[in-house]
Design a protein around this motif. Structure first.
Motif, mmCIF file in Angstrom:
data_model
loop_
_atom_site.group_PDB
_atom_site.id
_atom_site.type_symbol
_atom_site.label_atom_id
_atom_site.label_comp_id
_atom_site.label_asym_id
_atom_site.label_seq_id
_atom_site.Cartn_x
_atom_site.Cartn_y
_atom_site.Cartn_z
ATOM 1 N N THR A 37 -1.209 -103.102 4.945
ATOM 2 C CA THR A 37 -1.744 -103.603 6.211
ATOM 3 C C THR A 37 -0.662 -104.314 7.014
ATOM 4 O OG1 THR A 37 -2.447 -105.664 5.169
ATOM 5 C CG2 THR A 37 -4.063 -103.881 5.285
ATOM 6 N N THR A 38 0.531 -104.342 6.456
ATOM 7 C CA THR A 38 1.625 -105.017 7.154
ATOM 8 C C THR A 38 2.784 -104.066 7.372
ATOM 9 O OG1 THR A 38 2.388 -105.868 5.022
ATOM 10 C CG2 THR A 38 0.940 -107.297 6.329
ATOM 11 N N SER A 39 3.866 -104.280 6.657
ATOM 12 C CA SER A 39 5.061 -103.507 6.949
ATOM 13 C C SER A 39 5.347 -102.469 5.863
ATOM 14 C CB SER A 39 6.260 -104.444 7.092
ATOM 15 O OG SER A 39 6.431 -105.176 5.889
ATOM 16 N N MET A 40 6.226 -101.543 6.159
ATOM 17 C CA MET A 40 6.579 -100.505 5.205
ATOM 18 C C MET A 40 7.685 -100.984 4.281
ATOM 19 S SD MET A 40 8.597 -97.854 7.705
ATOM 20 C CE MET A 40 9.026 -96.679 6.414
ATOM 21 N N GLY A 41 7.825 -100.328 3.152
ATOM 22 C CA GLY A 41 8.878 -100.694 2.236
ATOM 23 C C GLY A 41 8.946 -99.727 1.088
ATOM 24 N N ARG A 42 9.939 -99.900 0.240
ATOM 25 C CA ARG A 42 10.138 -99.057 -0.931
ATOM 26 C C ARG A 42 9.591 -99.690 -2.204
ATOM 27 N NH1 ARG A 42 14.765 -95.205 -0.486
ATOM 28 N NH2 ARG A 42 15.208 -94.986 1.726
#
Length: 123
Positions: free
Chosen positions: A100-105
């Protein structure tokens, strides 16, 4: 409650293609980033690809770059993974993840997960 459901896995031969789909539904929310991870037997779950809320930013793990393509339908809270030139080492359970926030690995970046869909690539 948010439900995340993957589909499209199966058994294919090396060199074949598959398209995985994932849809998020449930309580009203606007998903942020969406991503795909995979887990092979005896191994940890690893990052495959991610796409931003708008779809304008994508990231790929090096081992799938130029073979896999992630895309999304924001209006439907859906994400897709087109997998070309599949290799036996791509065999794994593939999981869709929603943030629901930011993208990441990192797995910790994602709050909601599907149950996974099996992809098996025979040599």
């Amino acid at each position: 409650q948010v439900q995340v459901e993957e589909s499209g896995g199966g058994l294919v031969q090396a060199g074949d293609s598959l398209r995985l789909s994932c849809a998020a539904s449930g309580r009203t929310f606007s998903s942020g980033a969406m991503g795909w991870f995979r887990q092979a037997p005896g191994k940890e779950r690893e990052f495959v690809a991610a796409i931003s809320r708008s779809g304008g930013v994508v990231e790929y793990a090096d081992y799938v770059k130029f073979r896999f393509t992630i895309s999304r339908d924001t209006a439907r809270n859906a994400v897709y993974l087109r997998m070309n030139s599949l290799k036996p080492e791509d065999t794994a359970v593939y999981y869709c993840a929603v943030s629901t926030t930011s993208m990441g690995r990192r797995r910790e970046s994602y709050e909601y997960w599907g149950q996974g869909t099996q992809v098996t690539v025979s040599s």
